[in-house]
Write a protein that holds these residues in place. Structure first.
Motif, mmCIF file in Angstrom:
data_model
loop_
_atom_site.group_PDB
_atom_site.id
_atom_site.type_symbol
_atom_site.label_atom_id
_atom_site.label_comp_id
_atom_site.label_asym_id
_atom_site.label_seq_id
_atom_site.Cartn_x
_atom_site.Cartn_y
_atom_site.Cartn_z
ATOM 1 N N LYS A 374 0.819 -1.071 -0.083
ATOM 2 C CA LYS A 374 0.053 0.068 -0.034
ATOM 3 C C LYS A 374 0.913 1.228 -0.118
ATOM 4 C CE LYS A 374 -1.977 -1.160 3.895
ATOM 5 N NZ LYS A 374 -1.136 -2.515 4.179
ATOM 6 N N SER A 375 1.705 1.273 0.790
ATOM 7 C CA SER A 375 2.738 2.569 0.832
ATOM 8 C C SER A 375 3.422 2.599 -0.184
ATOM 9 C CB SER A 375 3.848 2.456 2.224
ATOM 10 O OG SER A 375 3.032 2.419 3.310
ATOM 11 N N THR A 376 3.846 1.498 -0.857
ATOM 12 C CA THR A 376 4.488 1.390 -2.178
ATOM 13 C C THR A 376 3.659 2.339 -3.224
ATOM 14 O OG1 THR A 376 5.780 -0.521 -1.461
ATOM 15 C CG2 THR A 376 5.804 0.243 -3.790
ATOM 16 N N SER A 415 3.132 10.759 5.671
ATOM 17 C CA SER A 415 3.678 9.333 5.612
ATOM 18 C C SER A 415 3.208 8.673 6.818
ATOM 19 C CB SER A 415 5.125 9.200 5.593
ATOM 20 O OG SER A 415 5.373 10.249 4.422
ATOM 21 N N GLN A 416 3.338 7.228 6.935
ATOM 22 C CA GLN A 416 3.206 6.699 8.093
ATOM 23 C C GLN A 416 3.931 7.269 9.270
ATOM 24 O OE1 GLN A 416 3.700 2.912 6.274
ATOM 25 N NE2 GLN A 416 2.414 1.995 7.983
ATOM 26 N N ASP A 417 5.099 7.428 9.150
ATOM 27 C CA ASP A 417 5.987 7.934 10.207
ATOM 28 C C ASP A 417 6.310 9.307 9.683
ATOM 29 O OD1 ASP A 417 7.701 8.068 12.192
ATOM 30 O OD2 ASP A 417 9.164 7.237 11.299
ATOM 31 N N LEU A 495 -2.814 10.027 2.042
ATOM 32 C CA LEU A 495 -2.514 9.644 3.314
ATOM 33 C C LEU A 495 -2.152 8.318 3.690
ATOM 34 C CD1 LEU A 495 -6.183 11.618 4.266
ATOM 35 C CD2 LEU A 495 -3.819 12.440 4.308
ATOM 36 N N ASP A 496 -1.027 8.013 4.453
ATOM 37 C CA ASP A 496 -0.658 6.740 4.810
ATOM 38 C C ASP A 496 -0.894 6.398 6.133
ATOM 39 O OD1 ASP A 496 0.137 4.285 4.553
ATOM 40 O OD2 ASP A 496 2.227 4.733 3.662
ATOM 41 N N GLU A 497 -2.129 5.680 6.300
ATOM 42 C CA GLU A 497 -2.310 5.627 7.773
ATOM 43 C C GLU A 497 -2.279 6.856 8.708
ATOM 44 O OE1 GLU A 497 -1.543 1.766 9.284
ATOM 45 O OE2 GLU A 497 -1.158 0.927 7.419
#
Ligand SMILES: Nc1ncnc2c1ncn2[C@@H]1O[C@H](COP(=O)(O)OP(=O)(O)O)[C@@H](O)[C@H]1O
Ligand SMILES: [Mg+2]
Length: 574
Positions: A374-376, A415-417, A495-497
């Motif tokens: 997903k992030s990819t 990003s997630q982080d 939006l990544d989580e």
């Protein structure tokens, strides 16, 4: 990284030719004066004193007294010039490295550990300021000194000079043999040093993890071994260094003895004056000092080569972010993946044959197991990576045909982080939009549900948030990340989580704000919690790098097998 390319500092030094010429010019005077003063001494002894020529004696002594003063003045000017040459090499290397780093894709720079690259940027100082300025350029001057002295010695007494010069090649080969022995040691030392830099960065970042797993003893063991190995090698290298200096010194004493014996015989035979012997006894140590400097420079250049190699390894990487001229066109926000496959490394397939079209203004959710890719997908839209095959289109045009600036200024990724700089909250917000007004920032924070938090901090906006935002909780960082995105106000929102670390209540409030705010913009949201994307126009289900299902929540609940399974997993507990 592949292919042996030259590692040479010469082209860089050539850009400094004006300063080097100035240095050489100054050196000519210094050498001239240094060479002349023993000659003047010879004149005092051989002419002025025996002839009782008072005027000559006075003049000679005056000149002899003034020479050291001039030498000091010229040498300090020359030192300034050398510092500038070395400093310029350091600065050029550092600028080139930073220039290169921003042109690399994550695919390349993620191969290096961050401490490693930082270490290489740091080591430029050892190359320029330390080696070039303090060793290499002075060695060039020493070569000039050597040539000057040899010429005068030849003029004074050719036979004696030849005798002196026979000793030199012997010394040279001996010291070369010694440096060959130290070279592997020096390489090993540098490797260890580089390793420490990386390890120290990682260790300090991960100190909490060390304590969490109670691995202090194991880590200390590793560190102690490292420190011991390093010291052992350093001591060995220092021993070889000192030993080679000893050899040169021994050679000097030996040479000195031979010269004296030979000169004494010639004086007794009336073929040489005492003044010449005095002049030689000054030239001889000078000659050897310059050889010692040249030899030390050679030894040190062996040590600096591996460092230079590490710097050039980065500089020789191909530029990956080569930009088109900006057209500053406004994106509408339609995204198409045309049969996109992608892998981070050969032999693996992170995404295979992903094919979809998103219309401008759609709200798309992406769900799937962790590691499914997903992030990819988001990183590919940002063009951090490029598809191995297939193409990604925005508004019908391949993203490779856009200028990076046009693309990234209109696509926002949370990003997630979330990464934040060790600066104030305000500075971090302005990083997203340098022209942001106080009012805009307040609003953005309010939308991101983080304003209350900021306002209750003792320093408010101006609170420094610690390296990588360590002073903030995951949820606070996420919300600041969203505030940054709101400030940027891009046309495509990824939006990544972004709400994974928030409680359900805050998440719901935030979602409502964002849905209103982002109305009409294309939004692609990766979510772990299905509830987060339930209201999406369509939801993509990614399974093991493949797009398996796509449709609205209701449609997927009817005929999406994997979605149904995910749904059941998440909601059976409630
Ligand atoms: N920088 C990287 N280098 C190599 N492999 C990576 C990298 N980033 C992610 N991967 C791998 O790619 C796969 C997909 O990762 P990702 O897109 O982050 O998954 P998701 O976001 O769905 O959890 C995973 O198997 C992960 O290990
Ligand atoms: Mg992910």
């Amino acid at each position: 990284m592949k292919g042996k390319r030259s590692i040479s500092i010469v082209p860089l030094l050539l850009t400094q030719y004006k300063r080097i010429l100035l240095g050489l010019f100054l050196m000519l005077f210094v050498v001239g004066m240094q060479v002349v003063s023993p000659w003047l001494m010879k004149m005092v002894i051989d002419q002025a004193i025996p002839q009782k020529n008072h005027q000559l004696l006075l003049t000679l002594i005056l000149v002899l007294a003034l020479i050291p003063l001039f030498i000091t003045i010229l040498q300090s000017i020359r030192n300034q010039v050398t510092h500038q040459i070395g400093g310029c090499v350091t600065d050029t290397f550092r600028n080139l490295l930073f220039d290169k780093l921003v042109k690399l894709s994550p695919k390349t720079y993620h191969h290096f550990q961050s401490g490693d690259i930082a270490g290489r940027i740091y080591s430029c100082g050892e190359i320029g300021d330390a080696f070039i300025a303090q060793v290499m350029v002075p060695a060039i001057f020493d070569i000039g000194m050597f040539v000057g002295i040899t010429m005068v010695m030849f003029y004074l007494n050719a036979k004696l000079t030849i005798l002196v010069l026979i000793l030199l090649p012997i010394m040279y080969y001996l010291s070369r043999w010694l440096t060959k022995k130290t070279r592997p040691k020096i390489n090993k030392i540098i490797q260890l040093q580089q390793g420490l830099q990386t390890y120290a960065t990682e260790f300090t970042t991960g100190l909490k993890t060390v304590q969490k797993f109670h691995q202090e003893v194991a880590e200390r063991e590793y560190q102690k071994n490292w420190i011991r190995d390093y010291r052992k090698l350093r001591n060995q290298a220092a021993f070889y260094d000192d030993f080679s200096i000893l050899i040169v010194d021994f050679g000097r004493s030996l040479g000195f003895g031979i010269v004296f014996i030979y000169a004494a015989i010639q004086i007794m035979q009336g073929q040489m004056t005492i003044g010449t012997l005095i002049a030689f006894s000054v030239y001889f140590p000078q000659l050897f000092a310059s050889i010692q400097h040249i030899q030390a420079a050679y030894v040190m250049s062996e040590g600096i080569k591996p460092k230079l190699e590490l710097v050039y390894q980065i500089l020789h990487l191909e530029d990956e972010i080569i930009d088109h001229p900006s057209k500053a066109q406004k994106l509408k926000g339609a995204i198409t993946f045309a049969d996109v496959s992608f892998s981070y490394e050969k032999g693996r397939g992170e995404l295979s044959h992903v094919d979809f079209s998103i219309e401008a203004g759609e709200f798309i959710g992406i769900v799937g197991a962790t590691g499914s890719g997903k992030s990819t997908i988001l990183d590919l839209i940002m063009r951090f990576y490029e598809p191995t095959s297939g193409a990604i289109l925005i508004d019908g045009r391949d993203i490779c045909d856009y200028a990076y600036g046009d693309l990234r200024s209109q696509i926002g990724l949370v990003s997630q982080d979330v990464f934040l700089w060790n600066k104030s909250i305000q500075d971090n917000l302005r990083y997203a939009k340098p022209s942001a007004t106080e009012e805009e920032m307040l609003q953005a924070c309010e939308h991101a549900q983080v304003l209350d938090f900021i306002q209750q901090l003792p320093d408010g906006w101006d609170t420094i948030i610690g390296e990588r935002g360590v002073k903030l909780s995951g949820g606070e960082k996420q919300r600041l990340g969203i505030a940054q995105m709101v400030l940027r106000n891009p046309q495509i929102i990824l939006l990544d989580e972004p709400t994974s670390a928030l409680d359900a209540n805050t998440e719901a409030l935030l979602q409502e704000n964002l849905t209103q705010l982002f109305h009409g913009k294309t939004t692609v949201a990766v979510a772990h919690r299905l509830a987060t994307v339930r209201k999406a126009d369509r939801i993509m289900v990614i399974d093991n790098g493949k797009l398996t299902e796509m449709g609205s929540h209701d449609a997927l609940m009817e005929n999406g097998a994997i979605y149904q399974k995910l749904y059941a997993e998440q909601f059976q507990v409630h």
